[in-house]
Design an enzyme around this catalytic site. Sequence first.
Site, mmCIF file in Angstrom:
data_model
loop_
_atom_site.group_PDB
_atom_site.id
_atom_site.type_symbol
_atom_site.label_atom_id
_atom_site.label_comp_id
_atom_site.label_asym_id
_atom_site.label_seq_id
_atom_site.Cartn_x
_atom_site.Cartn_y
_atom_site.Cartn_z
ATOM 1 C CE LYS A 9 37.046 41.624 34.893
ATOM 2 N NZ LYS A 9 37.204 40.698 35.803
ATOM 3 C CE1 TYR A 49 39.238 37.171 31.224
ATOM 4 C CE2 TYR A 49 37.456 37.430 29.907
ATOM 5 C CZ TYR A 49 38.106 37.920 30.786
ATOM 6 O OH TYR A 49 37.912 39.006 31.538
ATOM 7 N NE ARG A 85 48.190 42.536 37.755
ATOM 8 C CZ ARG A 85 47.241 41.992 37.404
ATOM 9 N NH1 ARG A 85 46.459 42.202 36.304
ATOM 10 N NH2 ARG A 85 47.114 40.766 38.073
ATOM 11 C CB THR A 91 41.414 39.037 42.051
ATOM 12 O OG1 THR A 91 42.743 39.208 41.146
ATOM 13 C CG2 THR A 91 40.481 38.511 41.051
ATOM 14 N NE ARG A 102 39.927 43.602 40.412
ATOM 15 C CZ ARG A 102 40.872 43.338 39.746
ATOM 16 N NH1 ARG A 102 42.251 43.091 40.259
ATOM 17 N NH2 ARG A 102 40.842 43.007 38.272
ATOM 18 C CG ASN A 112 37.325 41.193 39.444
ATOM 19 O OD1 ASN A 112 37.000 41.394 38.175
ATOM 20 N ND2 ASN A 112 38.301 40.223 39.674
ATOM 21 C CG HIS A 115 41.342 42.251 32.338
ATOM 22 N ND1 HIS A 115 42.157 41.112 33.026
ATOM 23 C CD2 HIS A 115 42.075 43.020 31.233
ATOM 24 C CE1 HIS A 115 42.925 40.984 31.936
ATOM 25 N NE2 HIS A 115 43.020 41.750 31.086
ATOM 26 C CD GLU A 126 45.323 40.760 28.462
ATOM 27 O OE1 GLU A 126 45.037 39.847 29.190
ATOM 28 O OE2 GLU A 126 45.257 41.996 29.064
#
Length: 139
Positions: A9, A49, A85, A91, A102, A112, A115, A126
């Site tokens: 991000k 999103y 993940r 998150t 993170r 954060n 993604h 996606e």
Amino acid sequence: MEKTLVLIKPDAFGKKHSGDILKIYEDAGFRIVAAKVMKMTKEIAAKHYVEHIGRPYYESLVEFMTSAPLMALVLSGENVIKRVREINGATNPANAAEGTIRKLYAEDGSKNAVHASDSPESSAREIPIFFSETEMFEG
């Protein structure tokens, strides 16, 4: 091999953490099968999103994600969706395990750092938002 979309991000990309994050993924055994630096548009954000449209945080999420460049990746590997993940962590970095991306690089629950797709269905939806077939190779 399973594939997942990862976005480094704008917060983490802007602070020059991309190389460190890529190393974590590669050290975990994942292959980078697509990568590019881009600036997300509002149109791409709306596609990506879509399930968040209408929620109170949607506008601020889009504003953040379109505010500066990011790095989009497709990673390939065994059980890559679940494992990425786990490597990314919770998150909210305050709740993330030590050593997760993170915990290391996120500012807060909104900024954060990364993604990652949360399921095979999300990954299948996606990845084509960010990459065409010709921009990926089979890893």
